[in-house]
Design a protein around this motif. Structure first.
Motif, PDB file in Angstrom:
ATOM      1  N   VAL A 124      34.772  39.515  42.904  1.00  0.00           N
ATOM      2  CA  VAL A 124      34.621  38.170  42.338  1.00  0.00           C
ATOM      3  C   VAL A 124      35.613  37.281  43.079  1.00  0.00           C
ATOM      4  CG1 VAL A 124      34.643  36.782  40.242  1.00  0.00           C
ATOM      5  CG2 VAL A 124      34.169  39.232  40.095  1.00  0.00           C
ATOM      6  N   MET A 125      35.132  36.168  43.621  1.00  0.00           N
ATOM      7  CA  MET A 125      35.976  35.357  44.495  1.00  0.00           C
ATOM      8  C   MET A 125      36.538  34.111  43.809  1.00  0.00           C
ATOM      9  SD  MET A 125      35.907  37.335  47.011  1.00  0.00           S
ATOM     10  CE  MET A 125      36.818  36.400  48.238  1.00  0.00           C
ATOM     11  N   VAL A 126      36.523  34.102  42.490  1.00  0.00           N
ATOM     12  CA  VAL A 126      37.095  32.967  41.752  1.00  0.00           C
ATOM     13  C   VAL A 126      37.880  33.503  40.554  1.00  0.00           C
ATOM     14  CG1 VAL A 126      35.376  31.222  42.398  1.00  0.00           C
ATOM     15  CG2 VAL A 126      34.945  32.713  40.423  1.00  0.00           C
ATOM     16  N   THR A 127      38.581  32.602  39.878  1.00  0.00           N
ATOM     17  CA  THR A 127      39.325  32.996  38.676  1.00  0.00           C
ATOM     18  C   THR A 127      38.349  33.124  37.493  1.00  0.00           C
ATOM     19  OG1 THR A 127      39.715  30.672  38.178  1.00  0.00           O
ATOM     20  CG2 THR A 127      41.426  31.810  39.449  1.00  0.00           C
ATOM     21  N   PRO A 128      38.793  33.784  36.420  1.00  0.00           N
ATOM     22  CA  PRO A 128      37.888  33.969  35.273  1.00  0.00           C
ATOM     23  C   PRO A 128      37.324  32.654  34.734  1.00  0.00           C
ATOM     24  CG  PRO A 128      39.827  35.364  35.035  1.00  0.00           C
ATOM     25  CD  PRO A 128      40.075  34.510  36.241  1.00  0.00           C
TER      26      PRO A 128
END
Ligand code: FVH
Length: 304
Positions: A124-128
């Motif tokens: 996953v390339m983004v924050t939650p």
């Protein structure tokens, strides 16, 4: 056709965001089960309140799932969790745990040896907070793109844009770590810069109310934003071994700038260690080729 039964394995900050997004986007018939080592984690209860089923026994949870979405802290945690599970026969495993390329290969071998029908390694390339928004993107590798599209694309679509990086199962992990290396390198330099700004404020006799954030926002952030495309140009120079192409920024000039930063660190009492390794590599290129070429040649030394 009935919806696949999905198990979200790992309800940490990221696992919870993935599960919440799948729940929000799903039809009422979607069967989403969650498992977490620590059942008392508040995120687990929030998901149950939102309609997920919590199954404390992982063997049972896996037996009743078609797709297992793993998002744990690291790969050792995966093996610890899955150790008691007797079989993964006919399961589709999507592993979004951060790890190394070698760990991805080993996990593929381990999962398929236990009967998994499809193993995809991803990231996953983004924050939650950004999962499920237009900013979210995820990487997937392994199997074939056709199989990924047929089996998984619609299931993971709600999470964000899916980028299939290749049949080599290690490719998602390699791209993930490349992006994170660039990010942490940026942090390393930014922290040195923030130290220099703090020293300047202290030296100029600023009271405690003077802050470094305005200079960072007005000067550092715009410079970084403008230079992001430069990273892509450097990568092209590396692919073409275009070491002489300095793109208007010869290595000699850039090394002089880095030395100035390190000199300022010495003068001001700031730890510039985060930039020492870069200065040494640039210096080696200087010795071998002189200062007229580009900074891209540093990458040649990194892999030697
Ligand atoms: N959060 C982020 O911003 C980043 C964004 C990019 C991708 N990363 C990666 O996502 C993986 C999970 O990260 P996370 O943010 O969910 O991390 P935590 O909130 O710390 O949750 C960790 C989960 O792992 C479980 N866990 C840890 N050790 C074990 C173990 N030995 N056996 C079983 N489960 C284990 C932990 O369980 P618990 O502590 O609640 O019992 C959480 O479910 C990660 O690879 C990031 O690099 C996130």
């Amino acid at each position: 056709m009935s919806s696949p039964r999905i198990l979200c394995l790992g309800i940490g900050n990221m696992g919870a965001a993935l599960a919440q997004t799948l729940l929000r986007s799903s039809s009422p018939t979607t069967n989403l089960t969650i498992w977490n080592r620590t059942p008392s984690r508040p995120l687990v209860q929030s998901l149950v309140d939102a309609g997920a089923k919590f199954e404390p026994n992982l063997v049972t949870a896996i037996a009743h799932a078609d797709i297992i979405l793993i998002c744990l802290l690291d790969y050792p945690a995966i093996y610890t969790a899955l150790h008691p599970v007797p079989s993964l026969a006919s399961k589709t495993i999507i592993n979004l745990t951060n790890g190394t390329p070698r760990q991805a290969t080993d996990a593929q071998t381990w999962m398929t040896a236990r009967g998994a029908e499809l193993y995809l390694d991803g990231a996953v390339m983004v924050t939650p907070q950004l999962v499920g928004t237009p900013h979210a993107f995820l990487l997937f590798s392994g199997a074939t793109e056709a199989r990924f599209q047929a089996a998984m694309a619609s299931v993971v679509a709600p999470l964000g844009t899916a980028l299939y990086t290749g049949e080599d199962v290690t490719s998602a992990a390699a791209s993930d770590l490349a992006a994170l290396a660039a990010m942490y390198g940026m942090f390393a330099g930014a922290f040195v810069g923030m130290g220099l700004l703090q020293k300047q404020l202290a030296r100029s006799g600023s009271k405690g109310d003077a802050k470094i954030a305005p200079a960072v926002e007005k000067v550092v952030v715009p410079l970084l934003a403008a230079l992001v495309p430069y990273v892509g140009q450097i990568a092209t120079a590396v692919d073409e071994e275009a070491w002489e192409d300095n793109m208007g920024n010869p290595l000699g000039m850039q090394l002089a700038g880095v030395r100035n930063i390190l000199q300022a660190c010495k003068e001001e009492g700031v730890d510039g260690g985060g930039l020492d390794a870069l200065a040494s590599l640039m210096q080696r290129v200087m010795v071998e080729r002189g200062g007229d070429g580009g900074v891209a040649e540093v990458v040649r030394l990194v892999v030697e």
